[in-house]
Design a protein around this motif. Structure first.
Motif, PDB file in Angstrom:
ATOM      1  N   GLU A  20       1.206  -3.625  -3.306  1.00 13.12           N
ATOM      2  CA  GLU A  20       2.481  -4.857  -3.498  1.00 13.12           C
ATOM      3  C   GLU A  20       3.346  -4.077  -4.730  1.00 13.12           C
ATOM      4  OE1 GLU A  20       0.667  -8.299  -4.857  1.00 13.12           O
ATOM      5  OE2 GLU A  20      -0.341  -8.599  -2.850  1.00 13.12           O
ATOM      6  N   ALA A  21       2.862  -2.967  -5.497  1.00 15.96           N
ATOM      7  CA  ALA A  21       3.584  -2.519  -6.632  1.00 15.96           C
ATOM      8  C   ALA A  21       4.948  -1.826  -6.303  1.00 15.96           C
ATOM      9  CB  ALA A  21       2.606  -1.632  -7.447  1.00 15.96           C
ATOM     10  N   TYR A  22       5.930  -1.666  -6.996  1.00 11.61           N
ATOM     11  CA  TYR A  22       7.039  -0.951  -6.682  1.00 11.61           C
ATOM     12  C   TYR A  22       6.858   0.352  -7.156  1.00 11.61           C
ATOM     13  CZ  TYR A  22       9.496  -5.273  -5.812  1.00 11.61           C
ATOM     14  OH  TYR A  22       9.855  -6.479  -5.336  1.00 11.61           O
ATOM     15  N   GLY A  23       5.986   0.500  -8.160  1.00 11.19           N
ATOM     16  CA  GLY A  23       5.969   1.947  -8.709  1.00 11.19           C
ATOM     17  C   GLY A  23       4.732   2.018  -9.654  1.00 11.19           C
ATOM     18  N   PHE A  24       4.124   2.890 -10.194  1.00 13.62           N
ATOM     19  CA  PHE A  24       2.999   2.682 -11.149  1.00 13.62           C
ATOM     20  C   PHE A  24       2.989   4.188 -11.941  1.00 13.62           C
ATOM     21  CE2 PHE A  24       1.783   4.263  -7.029  1.00 13.62           C
ATOM     22  CZ  PHE A  24       1.168   5.506  -7.236  1.00 13.62           C
ATOM     23  N   LEU A  25       2.394   3.776 -13.163  1.00 13.49           N
ATOM     24  CA  LEU A  25       2.644   5.157 -14.197  1.00 13.49           C
ATOM     25  C   LEU A  25       1.090   5.226 -14.746  1.00 13.49           C
ATOM     26  CD1 LEU A  25       3.958   7.084 -16.129  1.00 13.49           C
ATOM     27  CD2 LEU A  25       4.271   5.312 -17.589  1.00 13.49           C
ATOM     28  N   PHE A  26       0.394   6.104 -14.450  1.00 19.95           N
ATOM     29  CA  PHE A  26      -0.921   6.179 -14.899  1.00 19.95           C
ATOM     30  C   PHE A  26      -1.023   7.378 -16.131  1.00 19.95           C
ATOM     31  CE2 PHE A  26      -1.586   5.341 -10.389  1.00 19.95           C
ATOM     32  CZ  PHE A  26      -2.760   4.376 -10.690  1.00 19.95           C
TER      33      PHE A  26
END
Length: 52
Positions: A20-26
């Motif tokens: 469901e995420a629009y984007g992610f940062l790890f």
């Protein structure tokens, strides 16, 4: 190892929520240029998401 305890206000995402995420940062530490085993296991678990 003298590491401070993890803060309670740090969000943790599950594989179901990742869809469901629009984007992610790890961000993760590395040792000798290699990510930790826990991070690698998480990315390996997302294989089905990348295929679809």
């Amino acid at each position: 190892m003298k590491a401070p305890p993890k803060l309670d206000d740090v969000p943790v995402i599950s594989l179901e929520q990742l869809v469901e995420a629009y984007g992610f940062l790890f961000g993760f530490p590395s040792q000798f240029g290699v990510m930790t085993t826990q991070c690698k296991a998480f990315f390996d678990a997302t294989n089905s998401l990348w295929e679809s």
